[in-house]
Scaffold this motif. Structure first.
Motif, mmCIF file in Angstrom:
data_model
loop_
_atom_site.group_PDB
_atom_site.id
_atom_site.type_symbol
_atom_site.label_atom_id
_atom_site.label_comp_id
_atom_site.label_asym_id
_atom_site.label_seq_id
_atom_site.Cartn_x
_atom_site.Cartn_y
_atom_site.Cartn_z
ATOM 1 N N THR A 167 1.497 -1.494 0.175
ATOM 2 C CA THR A 167 0.112 -0.068 0.143
ATOM 3 C C THR A 167 1.081 0.863 -0.262
ATOM 4 N N THR A 168 1.161 2.011 -0.936
ATOM 5 C CA THR A 168 1.243 2.958 -1.191
ATOM 6 C C THR A 168 0.047 4.324 -1.165
ATOM 7 N N ASP A 169 0.907 5.676 -0.913
ATOM 8 C CA ASP A 169 0.506 7.007 -1.814
ATOM 9 C C ASP A 169 -0.619 6.421 -3.467
ATOM 10 N N ALA A 170 0.519 5.740 -3.920
ATOM 11 C CA ALA A 170 0.405 5.576 -5.869
ATOM 12 C C ALA A 170 -1.317 5.113 -5.448
ATOM 13 N N GLY A 171 -1.106 3.868 -5.251
ATOM 14 C CA GLY A 171 -2.425 2.769 -4.922
ATOM 15 C C GLY A 171 -2.198 1.398 -4.438
ATOM 16 N N ARG A 172 -2.701 0.925 -4.787
ATOM 17 C CA ARG A 172 -2.629 -0.880 -4.468
ATOM 18 C C ARG A 172 -1.832 -1.894 -4.512
ATOM 19 N N LEU A 173 -1.264 -2.746 -4.327
ATOM 20 C CA LEU A 173 -1.240 -4.222 -5.358
ATOM 21 C C LEU A 173 -1.200 -5.083 -4.431
ATOM 22 N N THR A 174 -2.225 -5.770 -4.584
ATOM 23 C CA THR A 174 -2.591 -7.255 -3.538
ATOM 24 C C THR A 174 -1.974 -8.632 -4.245
ATOM 25 N N VAL A 175 -1.503 -9.581 -3.926
ATOM 26 C CA VAL A 175 -0.913 -10.270 -4.536
ATOM 27 C C VAL A 175 -1.639 -11.791 -3.950
ATOM 28 N N THR A 176 -1.978 -12.829 -4.380
ATOM 29 C CA THR A 176 -2.669 -13.810 -3.835
ATOM 30 C C THR A 176 -2.479 -15.307 -4.737
ATOM 31 N N ARG A 177 -3.045 -16.601 -4.150
ATOM 32 C CA ARG A 177 -2.208 -17.570 -4.888
ATOM 33 C C ARG A 177 -3.180 -17.551 -6.553
ATOM 34 N N ASN A 178 -4.656 -17.168 -6.376
ATOM 35 C CA ASN A 178 -5.310 -16.983 -7.266
ATOM 36 C C ASN A 178 -5.585 -15.981 -8.436
ATOM 37 N N ARG A 179 -5.222 -14.595 -7.482
ATOM 38 C CA ARG A 179 -5.290 -13.255 -8.064
ATOM 39 C C ARG A 179 -4.336 -12.898 -8.170
ATOM 40 N N THR A 180 -3.718 -11.126 -9.303
ATOM 41 C CA THR A 180 -3.136 -10.248 -8.553
ATOM 42 C C THR A 180 -4.358 -9.165 -8.446
ATOM 43 N N GLU A 181 -3.964 -8.360 -8.578
ATOM 44 C CA GLU A 181 -4.614 -7.238 -8.174
ATOM 45 C C GLU A 181 -4.262 -5.804 -7.833
ATOM 46 N N VAL A 182 -4.581 -4.986 -8.878
ATOM 47 C CA VAL A 182 -3.760 -2.992 -8.536
ATOM 48 C C VAL A 182 -5.440 -2.470 -8.905
ATOM 49 N N PHE A 183 -5.204 -1.558 -7.652
ATOM 50 C CA PHE A 183 -6.519 0.115 -7.614
ATOM 51 C C PHE A 183 -5.550 0.773 -7.754
ATOM 52 N N ARG A 184 -6.479 2.073 -8.333
ATOM 53 C CA ARG A 184 -5.787 3.162 -7.855
ATOM 54 C C ARG A 184 -6.776 4.559 -8.088
ATOM 55 N N TYR A 185 -7.331 5.270 -7.086
ATOM 56 C CA TYR A 185 -7.450 6.246 -6.441
ATOM 57 C C TYR A 185 -8.000 7.461 -7.392
ATOM 58 N N PHE A 186 -8.695 7.936 -7.737
ATOM 59 C CA PHE A 186 -9.405 8.795 -8.530
ATOM 60 C C PHE A 186 -10.497 9.902 -7.952
ATOM 61 N N THR A 187 -9.706 11.148 -7.844
ATOM 62 C CA THR A 187 -11.266 11.915 -6.784
ATOM 63 C C THR A 187 -12.448 11.607 -7.629
ATOM 64 N N GLY A 188 -13.746 11.970 -7.678
ATOM 65 C CA GLY A 188 -14.476 12.049 -8.298
ATOM 66 C C GLY A 188 -15.789 10.812 -7.867
ATOM 67 N N TRP A 189 -16.353 11.162 -8.557
ATOM 68 C CA TRP A 189 -17.855 9.945 -8.030
ATOM 69 C C TRP A 189 -18.198 9.492 -10.073
ATOM 70 N N GLU A 190 -17.023 8.318 -10.300
ATOM 71 C CA GLU A 190 -17.109 8.522 -11.609
ATOM 72 C C GLU A 190 -18.035 7.468 -12.574
ATOM 73 N N LEU A 191 -18.739 7.480 -13.618
ATOM 74 C CA LEU A 191 -19.663 6.915 -13.917
ATOM 75 C C LEU A 191 -21.218 7.742 -13.238
#
Length: 438
Positions: A167-191
């Motif tokens: 977990t950093t200020d830029a985003g988060r990386l999570t790695v497990t056996r079955n899945r690798t996931e990165v998410f990044r924050y953006f300001t606003g209410w998208e969609l």
């Protein structure tokens, strides 16, 4: 006698001063003792120890921002990109935002030098400026095999055999056996206005207005109203259900309580037994909180807005009955006698001699309770399964999208403000005859 009276008054004054000094010292000490008891009884030291400023900051940031998830299935190698990780906000296959480059290797640019790379062999690499490269090779047999730069593991890396979270200020990386996931924050209410599959997504306000003026206004409204992510149509219906619960419960209670109030008023019900029985019913109905009635009635009638309205009706019947009976006991008998002198029947005396006197009090109390019950219906709806309270509770329990929670809370506040404004106008029109709104 004069001297004796003087000593007597002096002794009385000294006694009074001693009492006041004791009260001046004793009351603050009593309050301090009570606050000290509360401090330890509610485990305030433990609460402060468990409080997490970091979690509070994340919660606040989630309320005005959104996350875009980039997820790889480590078994198939398939990469999916979705707003808030939802299927309804998923990018079409082969498409991605500008900061994600798809290909044999998926390169995710989190900006400021933070680069995450999904390799073709299922490995993942995260280049963190000032720290170095973090690599991980997830396998079903041996878990997550992570390699970090030399030195102690920093607090922002959580590492175990089967899971790695960075977990950093830029985003988060999570790695497990079955899945690798990165998410990044953006300001606003998208969609918020249009989903990714809408032809109007990504257009500027001027472009949307130009299309609306070009004859596409109905299609634009349909796309907005049927938004699968924010469900504006469902939210509007939930707000209507909340107001409807408050309306049916409040005015239904007033209709039931008014005739019963005559049985509880001394000047209209000469039999003490009838008065006492009626008043005890009022005490029972208003003595049990609306939330308790909600639980009881939900077991009897099942979930739904009608159950919430009945809960408000039962509770307010007791409150209105007490207030209406007191208003009836304070009516001016001269006006009633004047109506009686014309040969009016009892029903006519009540209609023209009593009701006009108590109408201002009745309307004022009914409108006030209607305004108050609009707020209460939010909580009651969460229990009975109806109204905006249900949507708010679902969003909070799942902890899915806190921006949705913020959206619902803002709508609830606006609804209460609107009801307060409407109630004030109705009171002025119906009670004072002033329709100017000032």
């Amino acid at each position: 006698m004069a001297t004796a009276d003087l000593y007597q008054h002096k002794a009385a004054a000294e006694t009074l001063f001693r009492r006041k000094r004791l009260a001046a010292i004793g009351l603050p000490l009593l309050v301090l003792a009570y606050l000290t008891y509360i401090f330890f009884a509610f485990d305030m030291p433990g609460l402060m120890g468990r409080a997490s400023l970091e979690n509070a900051q994340k919660l606040v940031s989630d309320s005005y921002s959104y996350k875009t998830h980039v997820t790889r299935d480590n078994r198939s190698g398939e990469v999916e990109i979705a707003i808030e990780g939802e299927r309804k906000g998923e990018y079409a296959p082969g498409t991605s935002p500008a900061w994600v480059a798809l290909g044999d290797e998926t390169v995710i640019d989190l900006e400021n030098g933070h680069i995450v790379t999904f390799s073709a062999d299922n490995a993942v690499r995260y280049d963190v400026p000032g720290y170095g490269a973090i690599t991980a090779q997830p396998t079903r047999a041996s878990g997550v095999n992570a390699t970090l730069p030399a030195g102690d593991v920093p607090d922002w890396i959580n590492l175990s055999k089967n899971r790695m979270t960075v977990t950093t200020d830029a985003g988060r990386l999570t790695v497990t056996r079955n899945r690798t996931e990165v998410f990044r924050y953006f300001t606003g209410w998208e969609l918020f206005f249009f989903t990714l599959d809408s032809p109007y997504h990504g257009l500027s306000y001027a472009e949307v207005m130009a299309r609306a003026l070009g004859g596409e206004a109905a299609d634009i409204w349909t796309d907005f109203w049927s938004n699968k992510m924010w469900r504006h149509g469902d939210v509007a219906w939930a707000l209507f259900e909340t107001v409807l619960m408050a309306f049916l419960g409040t005015f239904g209670a007033a209709i039931v309580a008014l005739p019963l109030a005559f049985l509880a008023a001394k000047n209209f019900s000469p039999l003490m037994l009838v008065r006492q029985v009626t008043r005890r019913f009022f005490d029972f109905f208003r003595g049990v909180d609306a939330l308790i009635w909600t639980v009881v009635l939900a077991r009897a009638f099942g979930p739904g807005p009608l159950t919430g309205a009945l809960a408000i009706l039962v509770t307010d019947t007791g409150s209105f009955g007490k207030m209406f009976s007191e208003a009836l006991e304070n009516v001016d008998e001269k006006q009633i006698e004047g109506i009686r002198s014309t040969g009016a029947k009892p029903i006519q005396r009540y209609r023209f001699g009593v009701i006009p006197q108590i109408t201002p009090v009745l309307l004022s109390q009914i409108l006030y309770y209607f305004e108050s019950n609009t707020r209460s219906a939010t909580i009651i709806g969460a229990i009975t399964g109806g109204g905006i309270g249900l949507l708010l509770t679902q969003a909070m329990i799942t902890q899915k999208d806190w921006e949705e929670v913020t959206y619902y809370i803002i709508l609830i506040v606006l609804m209460v403000m609107a009801m307060d404004w409407l109630s004030g106008i109705l009171r002025r029109r119906l009670i004072k005859g002033d329709g100017s709104g000032h």
